[in-house]
Design an enzyme around this catalytic site. Sequence first.
Site, PDB file in Angstrom:
ATOM      1  N   GLU A  10     -54.326  68.073  -8.953  1.00  0.00           N
ATOM      2  CA  GLU A  10     -55.452  67.179  -9.213  1.00  0.00           C
ATOM      3  C   GLU A  10     -55.178  65.827  -8.581  1.00  0.00           C
ATOM      4  O   GLU A  10     -54.072  65.284  -8.677  1.00  0.00           O
ATOM      5  CB  GLU A  10     -55.679  67.025 -10.715  1.00  0.00           C
ATOM      6  CG  GLU A  10     -56.898  66.186 -11.065  1.00  0.00           C
ATOM      7  CD  GLU A  10     -57.227  66.227 -12.552  1.00  0.00           C
ATOM      8  OE1 GLU A  10     -58.283  65.668 -12.946  1.00  0.00           O
ATOM      9  OE2 GLU A  10     -56.444  66.811 -13.317  1.00  0.00           O
ATOM     10  N   SER A  37     -57.264  61.821  -7.496  1.00  0.00           N
ATOM     11  CA  SER A  37     -58.135  60.852  -8.159  1.00  0.00           C
ATOM     12  C   SER A  37     -59.610  61.209  -8.051  1.00  0.00           C
ATOM     13  O   SER A  37     -60.418  60.755  -8.855  1.00  0.00           O
ATOM     14  CB  SER A  37     -57.903  59.457  -7.567  1.00  0.00           C
ATOM     15  OG  SER A  37     -58.208  59.448  -6.189  1.00  0.00           O
ATOM     16  N   THR A  69     -60.125  68.093  -7.719  1.00  0.00           N
ATOM     17  CA  THR A  69     -59.234  69.011  -8.422  1.00  0.00           C
ATOM     18  C   THR A  69     -59.257  70.349  -7.691  1.00  0.00           C
ATOM     19  O   THR A  69     -60.316  70.814  -7.260  1.00  0.00           O
ATOM     20  CB  THR A  69     -59.694  69.207  -9.880  1.00  0.00           C
ATOM     21  OG1 THR A  69     -59.788  67.925 -10.521  1.00  0.00           O
ATOM     22  CG2 THR A  69     -58.698  70.073 -10.647  1.00  0.00           C
ATOM     23  N   LYS A  74     -61.714  73.757  -4.131  1.00  0.00           N
ATOM     24  CA  LYS A  74     -61.466  72.318  -4.100  1.00  0.00           C
ATOM     25  C   LYS A  74     -62.727  71.621  -4.594  1.00  0.00           C
ATOM     26  O   LYS A  74     -63.738  71.550  -3.897  1.00  0.00           O
ATOM     27  CB  LYS A  74     -61.124  71.869  -2.681  1.00  0.00           C
ATOM     28  CG  LYS A  74     -60.929  70.366  -2.519  1.00  0.00           C
ATOM     29  CD  LYS A  74     -60.620  70.034  -1.070  1.00  0.00           C
ATOM     30  CE  LYS A  74     -60.550  68.544  -0.848  1.00  0.00           C
ATOM     31  NZ  LYS A  74     -60.275  68.214   0.572  1.00  0.00           N
ATOM     32  N   ASP A  90     -53.247  64.275  10.349  1.00  0.00           N
ATOM     33  CA  ASP A  90     -52.532  64.204   9.079  1.00  0.00           C
ATOM     34  C   ASP A  90     -51.591  65.396   8.917  1.00  0.00           C
ATOM     35  O   ASP A  90     -51.531  66.012   7.850  1.00  0.00           O
ATOM     36  CB  ASP A  90     -53.533  64.158   7.907  1.00  0.00           C
ATOM     37  CG  ASP A  90     -52.869  63.722   6.599  1.00  0.00           C
ATOM     38  OD1 ASP A  90     -51.782  63.118   6.651  1.00  0.00           O
ATOM     39  OD2 ASP A  90     -53.434  64.009   5.520  1.00  0.00           O
TER      40      ASP A  90
END
Length: 385
Positions: free
Chosen positions: A61, A63, A66, A82, A174
């Site tokens: 999880e 901010s 989840t 997701k 990333d």
Amino acid sequence: MGDLLCVSAVRAGCCSCCSEGRGSQPIPGLQHTDAASTVEQRPGMPFGAATSYVHLEKLCEGSCATVYKGISRINGQLVVLKVIRLEAEEGVPFTAVREASLLKHLKHANVVLLHDIIQTKETLTFVFEYMHTDLAQYMGQHPGGLHSCNVMLFMFQLLRGLAYIHQQHILHRDLKPQNLLISCLGELKLADFGLARAKSIPRQTYSCEVAALWYRPPDVLLGATDYSSDLDIWSAGCIFVEMIQGQPIFAGTSGTHEQLLKIWEVLGVPTEDTWPGLSKLPNYDPELVASRRPQRLRVICDRLSRVPGAEDLASKMLTAFPRGRISAQHALLHGFFSPLPPQLYQVPAGQSVLTVPEVRLQPEMCDLFVSYRKGHLSQGSSKFW
């Protein structure tokens, strides 16, 4: 495979959506993806409906999102859900818009598959194929460096996926072990495209706040914003060395200054001769550049010298001057991969390299040790290829 079969934690992009702002527009064509054409759909179970998926357990999880393990009632397959929470005044996160728009058009065996998208007033749910673990957790379960054959298999798949997205003019931006998902068979897939961008405009500038600090190249640390696929190659090179060495090669702790120092310790002091335009970068500091002297990669990472071709490939990926880094397509042809069966280069993009006979993961040393202790080691261990 050892503990890999027991791991169910998946990092299918649970954090990247928290790093940028949100948009106020819905995602164009926010319906199910082309997955409907590749799986057998059960009557009455439509794509794009929350009722078509069952939540089994929470995996992680963040901010604003989840991630759950789930099962599809459409075809009975395990999936990853997701779930991104939407704020009424802020709308859909920009990272979610990017991820959806890019993944809908990416179809490759080494890129995570987006099955479906579900939007309600409160949430936006991405339905991904289920993968058993990620490279970070796999390395955590097998400390001290991975089996050289497994490094070869993982790295070949990583570069194969990168070559594909770079051919599509997409930068991942990333890459890190947490964003490389691994199946129980050893298939590796690029995931979390929340920071990815389509490089369609020549000389387009981007944010330099990309890639996790340990995997960020020196040109971006120095403020460069006109990077290209060389950004992903640097990150992949860091991951390559980490798999062999068993620990990150540039593990800074206090920001970009220390990160650059760690890089100079390995690569040596860059100059205008070796890096044209170095002094024009926004964060260039001549005192910082002149404060370190080089050591060979094999001195910092002693295990590189034990794997034929590893040091040479790593040095071609971890070059300070960005335009001097090898491309993913050329890296696949490097001698480091010469022990692999030549059939791997003929495998179609949508097909896993593990379909080639005898290509499989080797047991890691810690798995072999546990197997010996339990008395379960088979007399004839299977070959990797």
